[in-house]
Design an enzyme around this catalytic site. Sequence first.
Site, PDB file in Angstrom:
ATOM      1  N   HIS A  60       0.569  -1.349  -0.428  1.00 57.74           N
ATOM      2  CA  HIS A  60      -0.100  -0.102   0.241  1.00 57.74           C
ATOM      3  C   HIS A  60       0.697   1.032  -0.261  1.00 57.74           C
ATOM      4  O   HIS A  60       1.682   1.583   0.542  1.00 57.74           O
ATOM      5  CB  HIS A  60      -1.008  -0.144   1.445  1.00 57.74           C
ATOM      6  CG  HIS A  60      -1.724  -0.944   1.234  1.00 57.74           C
ATOM      7  ND1 HIS A  60      -1.748  -2.560   2.341  1.00 57.74           N
ATOM      8  CD2 HIS A  60      -2.847  -1.578   1.233  1.00 57.74           C
ATOM      9  CE1 HIS A  60      -2.404  -3.202   1.664  1.00 57.74           C
ATOM     10  NE2 HIS A  60      -3.400  -2.772   1.569  1.00 57.74           N
TER      11      HIS A  60
ATOM     12  N   HIS B  76      -5.519   3.588  -2.909  1.00 54.12           N
ATOM     13  CA  HIS B  76      -4.780   2.671  -2.223  1.00 54.12           C
ATOM     14  C   HIS B  76      -4.184   1.464  -1.734  1.00 54.12           C
ATOM     15  O   HIS B  76      -2.804   1.447  -0.718  1.00 54.12           O
ATOM     16  CB  HIS B  76      -5.741   1.875  -1.529  1.00 54.12           C
ATOM     17  CG  HIS B  76      -6.167   0.911   0.188  1.00 54.12           C
ATOM     18  ND1 HIS B  76      -5.914   2.043   1.082  1.00 54.12           N
ATOM     19  CD2 HIS B  76      -5.888  -0.475   0.277  1.00 54.12           C
ATOM     20  CE1 HIS B  76      -5.634   0.895   2.164  1.00 54.12           C
ATOM     21  NE2 HIS B  76      -6.261  -0.728   2.024  1.00 54.12           N
TER      22      HIS B  76
ATOM     23  N   GLU C 164     -13.441  -4.988  27.412  1.00 54.54           N
ATOM     24  CA  GLU C 164     -12.528  -5.478  27.223  1.00 54.54           C
ATOM     25  C   GLU C 164     -11.356  -5.582  26.210  1.00 54.54           C
ATOM     26  O   GLU C 164      -9.929  -6.429  26.192  1.00 54.54           O
ATOM     27  CB  GLU C 164     -13.519  -7.320  27.128  1.00 54.54           C
ATOM     28  CG  GLU C 164     -14.367  -7.204  27.827  1.00 54.54           C
ATOM     29  CD  GLU C 164     -15.819  -6.813  28.201  1.00 54.54           C
ATOM     30  OE1 GLU C 164     -15.005  -5.653  26.820  1.00 54.54           O
ATOM     31  OE2 GLU C 164     -16.515  -6.665  28.626  1.00 54.54           O
TER      32      GLU C 164
ATOM     33  N   HIS D  74     -22.630 -17.032  29.274  1.00 54.98           N
ATOM     34  CA  HIS D  74     -22.406 -15.917  30.306  1.00 54.98           C
ATOM     35  C   HIS D  74     -21.126 -17.246  31.126  1.00 54.98           C
ATOM     36  O   HIS D  74     -19.889 -17.310  31.036  1.00 54.98           O
ATOM     37  CB  HIS D  74     -22.817 -15.751  31.576  1.00 54.98           C
ATOM     38  CG  HIS D  74     -22.682 -14.439  31.253  1.00 54.98           C
ATOM     39  ND1 HIS D  74     -23.688 -13.730  30.411  1.00 54.98           N
ATOM     40  CD2 HIS D  74     -22.623 -12.417  32.230  1.00 54.98           C
ATOM     41  CE1 HIS D  74     -23.845 -12.576  30.693  1.00 54.98           C
ATOM     42  NE2 HIS D  74     -23.396 -11.760  31.401  1.00 54.98           N
TER      43      HIS D  74
END
Lengths: 657, 657
Positions: B26, B257, B403, B465
């Site tokens: 790139h 790109h 998280e 969970h």
Amino acid sequence: MSEMRAMANAVRALAMDAVVAANSGHSGMPMGMADAATVLFTRYLKYDPAAPHWADRDRFVLSAGHGSMLIYALLHLTGYARPTLDDIKAFRQLGSPCAGHPEVHELEGVETTTGPLGQGLATAVGMAMAERALNSVYGDGLVDHRTWVVAGDGCLMEGISHEAIGLAGHLQLRRLNVLWDDNGISIDGPVSLSSNEDVRARFVAAGWHVVSCDGHDSEAVAAALAEAMADARPSLVACKTTIGYGSAAKGGTAAAHGALGAADVEAVKAALGWPHGAFEVPEDIRASWRAAGGRGAAARAEWEARLAASGKQQEFDARMAGDLPAGAADALASHAVQLRADAPKVATRKASEMVLGVLNPLVPALLGGSADLTGSNFTRTGGQGVFGAPDYAGRHVHYGIREFGMAAAMNGMALHGGIIPYGGTFLVFSDYARAAIRLSAIQTARAVYVFTHDSIGVGEDGPTHQPIEHVMSLRLIPGLAVYRPADAVETAEAWALALEDAHRPSVLALSRQNLPAVRRSGDGLDGNMTARGAYRLKAAEAARRVVLIGTGSEVEVTLAAAAVLESRGIGADVVSMPCWERFAEQPLDYRRELLPANVTRVAVEAGVTLGWERWTGDDGLVIGIDSFGASGPAGDLYKHFGLTGDAVAARVIAHLG
Amino acid sequence: MSEMRAMANAVRALAMDAVVAANSGHSGMPMGMADAATVLFTRYLKYDPAAPHWADRDRFVLSAGHGSMLIYALLHLTGYARPTLDDIKAFRQLGSPCAGHPEVHELEGVETTTGPLGQGLATAVGMAMAERALNSVYGDGLVDHRTWVVAGDGCLMEGISHEAIGLAGHLQLRRLNVLWDDNGISIDGPVSLSSNEDVRARFVAAGWHVVSCDGHDSEAVAAALAEAMADARPSLVACKTTIGYGSAAKGGTAAAHGALGAADVEAVKAALGWPHGAFEVPEDIRASWRAAGGRGAAARAEWEARLAASGKQQEFDARMAGDLPAGAADALASHAVQLRADAPKVATRKASEMVLGVLNPLVPALLGGSADLTGSNFTRTGGQGVFGAPDYAGRHVHYGIREFGMAAAMNGMALHGGIIPYGGTFLVFSDYARAAIRLSAIQTARAVYVFTHDSIGVGEDGPTHQPIEHVMSLRLIPGLAVYRPADAVETAEAWALALEDAHRPSVLALSRQNLPAVRRSGDGLDGNMTARGAYRLKAAEAARRVVLIGTGSEVEVTLAAAAVLESRGIGADVVSMPCWERFAEQPLDYRRELLPANVTRVAVEAGVTLGWERWTGDDGLVIGIDSFGASGPAGDLYKHFGLTGDAVAARVIAHLG
């Protein structure tokens, strides 16, 4: 006490009683949001407990799923068949539909399984997208409903919320309304312990309408919801609330998040003016709730009449039921036959595009896209317009660089009904979306993941872009079908199976690089062989001493290795195993015949070896990659990692001794 | 042409030439950001190519890692030993340090491996946190540096960016400066295809300073950077740029790109006034770059003098080297001995807290936290203050419900040096952070993940969970050590190993529920048995017919099953296997002696069975859970899923026939 407040207190009381009985769960959130939810369920939400599958109902998503007693109480009080009071008394016990978190298969009225924070909101975005897509086909008379979300600070702090609100803002999903339970409390304490974000400004920056209200003032909530519904943008309704509302001891603090003690509950009930025993709801309050639950029956009947008069009922019902149009399966089968004749050498990602070229005109329910890798994933076919405001008729979604948000939105579309979502990214970035893929499986949602660039065949992009453990890690997710097709034919077969599986999500792991056709006319392998999960692609010529098992791009390698082995007088079967899950579902006889215990079994896959022992056994050999990849041309990497016909044959010969 | 522009053009030319040579990569991003990066590297960035490990250097993170040629060109031109021009000519070839994406172990000056979008930014947040933490100990004279990031639209669209900027804003990390390559282009086309977000407003909402500039005007960039450095908040410097700057044909479009064709490159070079051949940099421009690279030498020498005079050099160097303080290992060993005497019945999450109670006073480098589950993960010990502005001396981080951002920040701290990060959440939510855990492993970063609630022992919270596939899926990640300790002793041992492993990340999978002590004084199992990965906990009494292998909470189950079997005259070894990776590293003899092929091997783990065949072989038995969990009390679930001593014994007896 106002009727609204009394009705809300019934929700609070049930939530507290259930949590005390279970000695587990979260009553703080239901107590805080009871007033706002009561306004929503009594005045605005379009639903009919007698017809929970009414296609044009509003969808209600409790993104803050730990507050599950909120929705259980609401469903019970408004007159859904379940949960019964006994169900609620068994809250969080094995067998009760009132699970710790709302589970979509447990209760009608629970539109999606929530609990993993942020995902309910992102799933709701998909529901709102499905609504607009169907509206563009069937019009306002048949499809014109809202998606409502209750989200907490946890949902909004999760990264996925950024992707979700960005996508919703971009798509101008005006029928999406999010009630933010703005209680300022997270588990650790005040939200200010970890965030100083201006949430309102953030939503405005994402193109949303924002309105704030006192979440305990019914009229203020009603006014805010009305304003939200009138606005042309998706709306955030910031409801300022007190967690554990009614508890002088713990209300407004993190201590109210989980279970209150029995003594606390008594004090709260006294403070709320709720003199009733555990699980008791006075008949007048029940009657008010039933009346609220009955609000939608007339609208539902009118809608049914419109549907019946529309001339589209059969098509509409079939589509909402998830049926595939007649002809789609046959077209795919014919496509596979043609591919066997043509034997193209193409990347399986390209083969997937060819399949979509067949499918998209035939299956209007398909709504696909990519997380900004459209030209790499090959998920857009000719004639697919772009889905977005104001024209939601387009069937290609520019999801942006939002893998997790895309996957959750796909779940929402599949659960909404009427849409079969597919979405693409690089396989390695399935990790970004993994938590949503898990929820696809938990919810048995027909989401089709098009994960391309599925091995070191990625080449120069290097270790960060080369999946090593991903195919195996996806196989670990219960209830997910993982396909790694070897050529264009298997790709078409995998797509056919993914669509047939109305209640199972599928992953297609597809190559970047071109792969030779391994299935050709006249090879006797007719019909959808991928449906068996694994099958014999080539039988040993010399006396069989080994069975080589390959998947995807390594089937070519096993064929080359088999040729070398046969040239040395070592008979080698080659088994293509595009789908472990389907193979495991085959009769034992079939599995044993294909992979006999008395022949050395060798697996070849450009990924971790762990797991393959299931099929190769003690005496087998697994040839794979147990380190991260490297940056270089794909061919060089295959040599470097010993995944060529010669290298595999040499290892097999050494192993046979 | 100004000198700055000429210097930037050297970067552009190298990027284009390398991409053409590799026919991959790139160049659009390096061409767009060359001007801004030149300003940064010539005027503001504090670094010394002759001393790349200078502890007080600024950290530069190319979050938009696909633009790797930008950093390769900068490192080369400023005088780092590597990459050489030959390295750059071998861009993206096997063996070149100039990999497709920047890899931290390949080149000094590459501070972190980037490419997976958004993670570089989030890792940089951790670096900035480490800097403040160390500054609080060693003062401005020794630790006072900045963290610079170049991020693209992809980084900012990813959900993790929300978590990262929220955390940075909350912590007021003023030494964090992000240059946003605001080129309005993503892979699919204009960013407007998928986003209408007001990025500046979003950062302001997160508590950041924002300044905008023309990214091709050196003086404007310089002014913006100066403003950013002066502000008391973390800063976003929005650099308006043209992707593929200089290309009349493709500049400013998505076509710029990736790779430009050779003809395109010629046209660009002509337009830029760059008449030099491929990989040629005129000596005067090289000299200017070398001069820029030499700017930091004096500051570095002064810093070294300050360090030498501080009286803290030995301590500082040891800490930056990642050495554990003398006494820490002994203290842990003594703690384990005491635990064997006390034999407490505690949850392993609680046992982890006990370990941290020993460690935190002894190991100042430990900086721990939790993603809003502090009281559940037990990651905060007495005396740990809260890390945050203005006092960064606290060693407990309230990460918030982030998280993924937490895990990436932990990587940043570990890579920065001087900090040993640990962080907690529920094991099931490791999926949210999985892509960062993978980067921990790729980067061999000593991050310690404290994942509690590690099985159906979670109980009432239910399937969303309850981890089922998670322990096994983490074992699949190359280079990650996964521990699932059976009791307090094994927990202490696992912690000791996690800290010793200075170049390997670790996961501790810990129980919610109490577990009995399985290792006690006098059992002969002295020393750190967990270091062997697996060991015989109990030898068969009757003639051995079976080896039961358990991990974590299921070791208790295997012991109970063994008792039942022995009572039936069936001799049963019990093997505790807290760490697969370490067991796999043991000598073959040890492994064979422990798990003999001629004895039936049975694995028991409350998770997916796939993978266990590695240790149980063809004739073995794996007892686990191959579906999602359920909501109910933990004890009920263990019964429901057949994970009790009696149920396991019954299955073993049936299996033995």
